[in-house]
Design a protein around this motif. Structure first.
Motif, PDB file in Angstrom:
ATOM      1  N   GLY A  75     -30.712  55.445 125.201  1.00 42.97           N
ATOM      2  CA  GLY A  75     -31.364  56.565 125.805  1.00 42.97           C
ATOM      3  C   GLY A  75     -31.202  56.886 127.268  1.00 42.97           C
ATOM      4  N   GLU A  76     -30.775  55.703 127.973  1.00 44.51           N
ATOM      5  CA  GLU A  76     -30.441  55.942 129.480  1.00 44.51           C
ATOM      6  C   GLU A  76     -29.005  56.380 129.326  1.00 44.51           C
ATOM      7  N   VAL A  77     -28.268  55.925 128.780  1.00 45.31           N
ATOM      8  CA  VAL A  77     -26.738  56.100 128.454  1.00 45.31           C
ATOM      9  C   VAL A  77     -26.601  57.717 128.233  1.00 45.31           C
ATOM     10  N   GLY A  78     -27.319  57.989 127.154  1.00 43.04           N
ATOM     11  CA  GLY A  78     -27.482  59.574 126.662  1.00 43.04           C
ATOM     12  C   GLY A  78     -27.848  60.254 127.864  1.00 43.04           C
ATOM     13  N   ALA A  79     -28.936  60.144 128.375  1.00 45.06           N
ATOM     14  CA  ALA A  79     -29.155  60.705 129.517  1.00 45.06           C
ATOM     15  C   ALA A  79     -28.222  61.013 130.795  1.00 45.06           C
ATOM     16  N   SER A  80     -27.676  59.837 131.148  1.00 47.37           N
ATOM     17  CA  SER A  80     -26.775  59.731 131.983  1.00 47.37           C
ATOM     18  C   SER A  80     -25.344  60.615 131.776  1.00 47.37           C
ATOM     19  N   LEU A  81     -25.008  60.600 130.707  1.00 47.67           N
ATOM     20  CA  LEU A  81     -23.940  61.244 130.103  1.00 47.67           C
ATOM     21  C   LEU A  81     -24.437  63.082 130.057  1.00 47.67           C
ATOM     22  N   ALA A  82     -25.438  63.209 129.584  1.00 44.81           N
ATOM     23  CA  ALA A  82     -25.841  64.684 129.594  1.00 44.81           C
ATOM     24  C   ALA A  82     -25.907  65.080 131.027  1.00 44.81           C
ATOM     25  N   HIS A  83     -26.330  64.272 131.734  1.00 49.73           N
ATOM     26  CA  HIS A  83     -26.433  64.728 133.214  1.00 49.73           C
ATOM     27  C   HIS A  83     -25.156  64.894 133.901  1.00 49.73           C
ATOM     28  N   ARG A  84     -24.006  64.081 133.548  1.00 51.27           N
ATOM     29  CA  ARG A  84     -22.823  64.194 134.084  1.00 51.27           C
ATOM     30  C   ARG A  84     -22.069  65.013 133.378  1.00 51.27           C
ATOM     31  N   ASN A  85     -22.081  65.415 132.020  1.00 53.22           N
ATOM     32  CA  ASN A  85     -21.112  66.107 131.470  1.00 53.22           C
ATOM     33  C   ASN A  85     -21.855  67.455 130.583  1.00 53.22           C
ATOM     34  N   GLY A  86     -23.171  67.485 130.666  1.00 51.91           N
ATOM     35  CA  GLY A  86     -23.731  68.578 130.337  1.00 51.91           C
ATOM     36  C   GLY A  86     -23.761  68.462 128.546  1.00 51.91           C
ATOM     37  N   TRP A  87     -23.740  67.422 127.932  1.00 51.76           N
ATOM     38  CA  TRP A  87     -23.761  67.408 126.627  1.00 51.76           C
ATOM     39  C   TRP A  87     -25.053  67.024 125.917  1.00 51.76           C
ATOM     40  N   PRO A  88     -25.446  67.073 124.704  1.00 47.75           N
ATOM     41  CA  PRO A  88     -26.616  66.661 124.323  1.00 47.75           C
ATOM     42  C   PRO A  88     -26.923  65.424 123.961  1.00 47.75           C
ATOM     43  N   GLU A  89     -28.166  65.038 124.441  1.00 48.54           N
ATOM     44  CA  GLU A  89     -28.151  63.391 124.798  1.00 48.54           C
ATOM     45  C   GLU A  89     -27.743  62.746 123.120  1.00 48.54           C
ATOM     46  N   ALA A  90     -28.018  63.174 122.220  1.00 43.66           N
ATOM     47  CA  ALA A  90     -27.642  62.650 120.761  1.00 43.66           C
ATOM     48  C   ALA A  90     -26.105  62.183 120.794  1.00 43.66           C
ATOM     49  N   ARG A  91     -25.243  63.171 121.337  1.00 38.96           N
ATOM     50  CA  ARG A  91     -23.896  62.630 121.284  1.00 38.96           C
ATOM     51  C   ARG A  91     -23.664  61.377 122.070  1.00 38.96           C
ATOM     52  N   GLY A  92     -24.295  61.362 123.252  1.00 39.99           N
ATOM     53  CA  GLY A  92     -24.049  60.323 124.021  1.00 39.99           C
ATOM     54  C   GLY A  92     -24.462  58.922 123.365  1.00 39.99           C
ATOM     55  N   ARG A  93     -25.515  59.120 122.648  1.00 37.40           N
ATOM     56  CA  ARG A  93     -26.119  57.880 121.812  1.00 37.40           C
ATOM     57  C   ARG A  93     -25.183  57.359 120.946  1.00 37.40           C
ATOM     58  N   LEU A  94     -24.705  58.443 120.169  1.00 41.37           N
ATOM     59  CA  LEU A  94     -23.611  58.150 119.020  1.00 41.37           C
ATOM     60  C   LEU A  94     -22.377  57.576 119.711  1.00 41.37           C
ATOM     61  N   LEU A  95     -21.947  57.802 120.867  1.00 40.94           N
ATOM     62  CA  LEU A  95     -20.681  57.121 121.414  1.00 40.94           C
ATOM     63  C   LEU A  95     -21.305  55.790 121.587  1.00 40.94           C
ATOM     64  N   TRP A  96     -22.560  55.713 122.234  1.00 37.03           N
ATOM     65  CA  TRP A  96     -23.065  54.191 122.528  1.00 37.03           C
ATOM     66  C   TRP A  96     -22.878  53.485 121.416  1.00 37.03           C
TER      67      TRP A  96
END
Length: 445
Positions: A144-165
């Motif tokens: 969740g923290e990773v997704g939020a951080s990537l969403a903030h930096r890259n403007g992605w949906p948080e779910a995408r960051g979680r899937l990358l995680w």
């Protein structure tokens, strides 16, 4: 007798998803005495304390992924067929050159790039060919923290960051089974770095290159709570209920990683991770269909982000060059200032010497004036003496003339006396003079 084998050089590979504390861990290992790359990726606003990873390795991994039709933000499994293609050998040769250039020393090194999680077969082969013994340090952070951080930096949906995680976590774990490895958490590193580093070096059975107490001030200054901007809402592993969740694919791996960090690995956990990996592989076609629009958007965002990152890198390089130029100019100013001070001191010494010479000239002028006055007095005395000599000369002339007259008179008298003595009267009167003389003598008793 065969020569002793050359000991392998140790390589600490920091494995973890982007925004999961890999930079912090690499920075700590560097301060513990491990060799960092020669060409470090510059710090950015997204990671102001630095990435502690090689710019050359980063570029090589990006090129490698692109040659396989992938990218750093691709959550799908890496194409295993690529390892059988000519691209593998080309990139392997380039990787050996990069390692030699980035780590010219002889001590243990830190190799870190989140992309390596997905490219472990490649890097394990390269490290073996280069004479390194890889030791793997896997660091994780709640998705969740990773997704939020990537969403903030890259403007992605948080779910995408979680899937990358999930992709990075599964690939890093599967790719290091049977190898020397330890697991740590970003939470644990920030909370107690001494315990975390002790767990790393103790779990891998190696001694740190630098003493703990010697490195402590630098590490404590480097680590701080502001490294972490995004936290889960309900503890280490929990996800806020209001956010969409993938089934058991996130909570279960996080739970396993936390447990392995605390108490070591268990075989049944590896089976569970394999099942999740198989489920993800089975669901990939459906997820690709759903993710295509997001991927296109993400691609545009990634390109824009890359362009911004490149611009930021150029800006930082220019700023560094300007800083170097300013430092050089400041050094020149410092040298010029010191030269000016030296000239001023020399000028002061010359002025003092000039003043001394002026005093000497003044004293000599006074002395010359005194000599001139004395010379004037002497001249007057000489003139007076000359006058006296002149008068004396005249007097001498007078005396000489008088002496001449006297001498002439004496001569005349002598002539007269001689004439008198020769005269007859003188001779006739001789008896009378003798009687007169006798009568004038006193009578004796």
């Amino acid at each position: 007798m065969l020569p002793d084998p050359v000991p392998l050089r140790t390589a600490f590979l920091v494995l973890g998803m982007h925004r999961s504390g890999t930079s912090a861990l690499a920075g700590v290992l560097g301060r513990m005495g491990c060799e960092l790359p020669q060409n470090l990726m510059p710090a950015t606003e997204a990671n102001a304390r630095g990435y502690f990873e090689s710019s050359e390795v980063f570029r090589l991994n990006d090129t490698l992924l692109a040659s396989a039709g992938s990218s750093w933000d691709d959550w799908r499994a890496f194409d295993a067929e690529w390892y059988l293609s000519p691209q593998f050998e080309d990139h392997r040769a380039r990787a050996l050159e990069v390692l030699a250039g980035e780590f010219p020393g002889s001590g243990p090194i830190v190799l870190k790039d989140p992309r390596i999680c997905r490219l472990l077969p490649f890097w394990k082969r390269v490290l073996a060919d280069a004479g390194f013994r890889p030791l793997f340090v896997c660091i994780h952070r709640p998705p969740g923290e990773v997704g939020a951080s990537l969403a903030h930096r890259n403007g992605w949906p948080e779910a995408r960051g979680r899937l990358l995680w999930l992709r990075h976590v599964l690939d890093a774990e599967a790719g290091t089974r049977g190898d020397a490895r330890v697991f740590v958490s970003y939470d644990g590193l920030l909370a107690d770095w001494r315990r975390a580093t002790g767990h790393i070096f103790g779990g891998l059975d190696v001694a740190p290159p630098r003493g703990l107490e010697e490195a402590a001030p630098e590490i404590e200054d480097f680590l701080s709570a502001d490294l972490r901007r995004f936290r889960s809402g309900a503890g280490q592993g929990a996800e806020p209920a209001s956010r969409p969740r993938l089934p058991d694919w996130l909570d279960r791996p996080l739970e396993i990683l936390d447990r392995w960090t605390a108490s070591g690995e268990r075989a049944e956990d590896r089976d569970a991770l394999d099942r999740i990996g198989a489920e993800l592989a089975a669901a990939t076609p459906m997820l690709e269909t759903l993710a295509t629009p997001l991927a296109e958007l993400g691609g545009r965002l990634a390109r824009e982000t890359a362009a911004l990152a490149e611009a930021e890198t150029r800006r930082l390089q220019e700023a560094r060059q300007l800083g170097d130029l300013a430092a050089e100019l400041q050094l020149q100013v410092h040298h010029k200032s010191r030269h000016i001070q030296e000239l001023e001191r020399h000028a002061s010494q010359l002025e003092a010497h000039l003043e001394e010479l002026r005093q000497q000239v003044h004293h000599r002028t006074l002395h010359e004036a005194e000599l001139e006055r004395h010379a004037g007095n002497l001249s007057a005395q000489i003139a007076e003496l000359r006058q006296q000599v002149h008068h004396k000369g005249l007097h001498v002339l007078e005396l000489e003339a008088h002496a001449g007259r006297l001498e002439s008179r004496i001569a005349d008298l002598e002539t007269e006396r001689a004439a008198l003595l020769d005269s007859a009267s003188w001779k006739v009167t001789h008896p009378l003079r003798s009687m007169s003389l006798a009568l004038r003598r006193p009578k004796s008793e």
